[in-house]
Design a protein around this motif. Structure first.
Motif, PDB file in Angstrom:
ATOM      1  N   PRO A   2       0.818  -1.340  -0.101  1.00 24.85           N
ATOM      2  CA  PRO A   2       0.098  -0.018   0.179  1.00 24.85           C
ATOM      3  C   PRO A   2       0.865   1.330   0.107  1.00 24.85           C
ATOM      4  CG  PRO A   2       0.057  -0.876   2.175  1.00 24.85           C
ATOM      5  CD  PRO A   2       0.817  -1.762   1.216  1.00 24.85           C
ATOM      6  N   LYS A   3       0.127   2.401  -0.150  1.00 26.78           N
ATOM      7  CA  LYS A   3       1.012   3.592  -0.297  1.00 26.78           C
ATOM      8  C   LYS A   3       1.330   3.954   0.895  1.00 26.78           C
ATOM      9  CE  LYS A   3      -1.182   5.573  -4.680  1.00 26.78           C
ATOM     10  NZ  LYS A   3      -1.903   6.456  -5.016  1.00 26.78           N
ATOM     11  N   ILE A   4       2.082   4.680   1.332  1.00 24.67           N
ATOM     12  CA  ILE A   4       2.566   5.243   2.499  1.00 24.67           C
ATOM     13  C   ILE A   4       1.810   6.780   2.739  1.00 24.67           C
ATOM     14  CG2 ILE A   4       4.345   6.310   3.835  1.00 24.67           C
ATOM     15  CD1 ILE A   4       6.362   4.764   2.261  1.00 24.67           C
ATOM     16  N   LYS A   5       0.918   6.866   3.868  1.00 24.96           N
ATOM     17  CA  LYS A   5       0.242   7.984   4.172  1.00 24.96           C
ATOM     18  C   LYS A   5       1.347   9.331   4.513  1.00 24.96           C
ATOM     19  CE  LYS A   5      -4.436   6.744   5.430  1.00 24.96           C
ATOM     20  NZ  LYS A   5      -5.468   6.960   6.150  1.00 24.96           N
ATOM     21  N   THR A   6       0.965  10.289   4.046  1.00 25.50           N
ATOM     22  CA  THR A   6       1.610  11.620   4.292  1.00 25.50           C
ATOM     23  C   THR A   6       1.162  12.280   5.549  1.00 25.50           C
ATOM     24  OG1 THR A   6       2.079  12.127   1.988  1.00 25.50           O
ATOM     25  CG2 THR A   6       2.234  13.962   3.563  1.00 25.50           C
ATOM     26  N   ASN A   7       2.032  12.840   6.498  1.00 26.68           N
ATOM     27  CA  ASN A   7       1.479  13.390   7.555  1.00 26.68           C
ATOM     28  C   ASN A   7       1.329  14.589   7.427  1.00 26.68           C
ATOM     29  OD1 ASN A   7       1.988  15.042  10.173  1.00 26.68           O
ATOM     30  ND2 ASN A   7       2.229  13.518  11.015  1.00 26.68           N
ATOM     31  N   ARG A   8      -0.474  15.260   7.611  1.00 29.14           N
ATOM     32  CA  ARG A   8      -0.739  16.147   6.909  1.00 29.14           C
ATOM     33  C   ARG A   8      -0.534  17.425   7.708  1.00 29.14           C
ATOM     34  NH1 ARG A   8      -1.033  15.709   2.359  1.00 29.14           N
ATOM     35  NH2 ARG A   8      -2.277  17.675   2.060  1.00 29.14           N
ATOM     36  N   GLY A   9      -0.063  17.391   9.012  1.00 28.67           N
ATOM     37  CA  GLY A   9       0.600  18.426   9.712  1.00 28.67           C
ATOM     38  C   GLY A   9       1.854  18.876   9.332  1.00 28.67           C
ATOM     39  N   ALA A  10       2.632  17.948   8.789  1.00 32.03           N
ATOM     40  CA  ALA A  10       4.104  18.129   8.464  1.00 32.03           C
ATOM     41  C   ALA A  10       4.045  18.670   7.091  1.00 32.03           C
ATOM     42  CB  ALA A  10       4.957  16.811   8.487  1.00 32.03           C
ATOM     43  N   ALA A  11       3.042  18.267   6.251  1.00 31.91           N
ATOM     44  CA  ALA A  11       2.969  18.613   4.818  1.00 31.91           C
ATOM     45  C   ALA A  11       2.754  20.001   4.622  1.00 31.91           C
ATOM     46  CB  ALA A  11       1.961  17.799   4.114  1.00 31.91           C
ATOM     47  N   LYS A  12       1.952  20.585   5.678  1.00 27.15           N
ATOM     48  CA  LYS A  12       1.738  22.005   5.615  1.00 27.15           C
ATOM     49  C   LYS A  12       2.621  22.920   6.140  1.00 27.15           C
ATOM     50  CE  LYS A  12      -3.141  20.905   6.675  1.00 27.15           C
ATOM     51  NZ  LYS A  12      -4.007  20.579   7.588  1.00 27.15           N
ATOM     52  N   ARG A  13       3.635  22.353   6.825  1.00 28.13           N
ATOM     53  CA  ARG A  13       4.833  23.011   7.426  1.00 28.13           C
ATOM     54  C   ARG A  13       6.252  22.855   6.733  1.00 28.13           C
ATOM     55  NH1 ARG A  13       1.544  21.735  11.597  1.00 28.13           N
ATOM     56  NH2 ARG A  13       1.030  22.989  13.175  1.00 28.13           N
ATOM     57  N   PHE A  14       6.074  21.887   6.013  1.00 28.72           N
ATOM     58  CA  PHE A  14       7.526  21.546   5.224  1.00 28.72           C
ATOM     59  C   PHE A  14       7.271  21.369   4.045  1.00 28.72           C
ATOM     60  CE2 PHE A  14       8.034  19.922   9.717  1.00 28.72           C
ATOM     61  CZ  PHE A  14       8.577  20.810  10.141  1.00 28.72           C
ATOM     62  N   ARG A  15       8.401  21.480   3.068  1.00 29.71           N
ATOM     63  CA  ARG A  15       8.239  21.139   1.558  1.00 29.71           C
ATOM     64  C   ARG A  15       9.756  20.617   1.135  1.00 29.71           C
ATOM     65  NH1 ARG A  15       6.993  26.210   1.781  1.00 29.71           N
ATOM     66  NH2 ARG A  15       8.047  27.805   0.339  1.00 29.71           N
ATOM     67  N   LYS A  16       9.527  19.770   0.039  1.00 28.68           N
ATOM     68  CA  LYS A  16      10.966  19.333  -0.294  1.00 28.68           C
ATOM     69  C   LYS A  16      11.390  20.135  -1.621  1.00 28.68           C
ATOM     70  CE  LYS A  16      11.130  14.558   0.929  1.00 28.68           C
ATOM     71  NZ  LYS A  16      10.953  12.990   0.526  1.00 28.68           N
ATOM     72  N   THR A  17      12.680  20.377  -1.626  1.00 25.74           N
ATOM     73  CA  THR A  17      13.123  21.197  -2.584  1.00 25.74           C
ATOM     74  C   THR A  17      13.371  20.259  -3.711  1.00 25.74           C
ATOM     75  OG1 THR A  17      15.539  20.976  -2.173  1.00 25.74           O
ATOM     76  CG2 THR A  17      14.403  22.847  -1.033  1.00 25.74           C
ATOM     77  N   GLY A  18      14.087  20.704  -4.948  1.00 21.20           N
ATOM     78  CA  GLY A  18      14.278  19.933  -6.298  1.00 21.20           C
ATOM     79  C   GLY A  18      15.341  18.943  -5.731  1.00 21.20           C
ATOM     80  N   SER A  19      16.250  19.094  -5.341  1.00 17.53           N
ATOM     81  CA  SER A  19      17.499  18.260  -4.597  1.00 17.53           C
ATOM     82  C   SER A  19      17.311  17.470  -3.596  1.00 17.53           C
ATOM     83  CB  SER A  19      18.685  19.290  -4.521  1.00 17.53           C
ATOM     84  OG  SER A  19      18.446  19.958  -3.314  1.00 17.53           O
ATOM     85  N   GLY A  20      16.112  17.588  -2.828  1.00 15.09           N
ATOM     86  CA  GLY A  20      15.552  16.645  -1.913  1.00 15.09           C
ATOM     87  C   GLY A  20      15.759  17.327  -0.572  1.00 15.09           C
ATOM     88  N   LYS A  21      16.319  18.450  -0.743  1.00 17.24           N
ATOM     89  CA  LYS A  21      16.264  18.841   0.959  1.00 17.24           C
ATOM     90  C   LYS A  21      15.183  19.342   1.489  1.00 17.24           C
ATOM     91  CE  LYS A  21      21.003  20.501  -0.046  1.00 17.24           C
ATOM     92  NZ  LYS A  21      22.067  21.579  -0.296  1.00 17.24           N
TER      93      LYS A  21
END
Length: 64
Positions: A2-21
């Motif tokens: 199954p797919k991994i669920k994204t933590n919605r609280g973290a998704a609103k606070r952080f985002r990945k850059t193009g290089s993965g940072k």
């Protein structure tokens, strides 16, 4: 698998850059702003790259 669920609280606070940072916004910007200098408030507006030790923990929460 199954797919991994994204933590919605973290998704609103952080985002990945193009290089993965992981980018994060600064804390201490929401209230009691009268005691902080204009320069300090201006610098807090900028996003910064998360430290590698913390980035490992956050990347588990935002896999995609």
């Amino acid at each position: 698998m199954p797919k991994i669920k994204t933590n919605r609280g973290a998704a609103k606070r952080f985002r990945k850059t193009g290089s993965g940072k992981i980018r994060r916004n600064s804390a201490f910007t929401s209230h009691i702003l009268t005691t902080k200098t204009t320069k300090r408030k201006r610098n807090l507006r900028k996003a910064s790259i998360m430290a590698p030790s913390d980035a490992k923990r956050i990347s588990v929460l935002i896999p995609y």
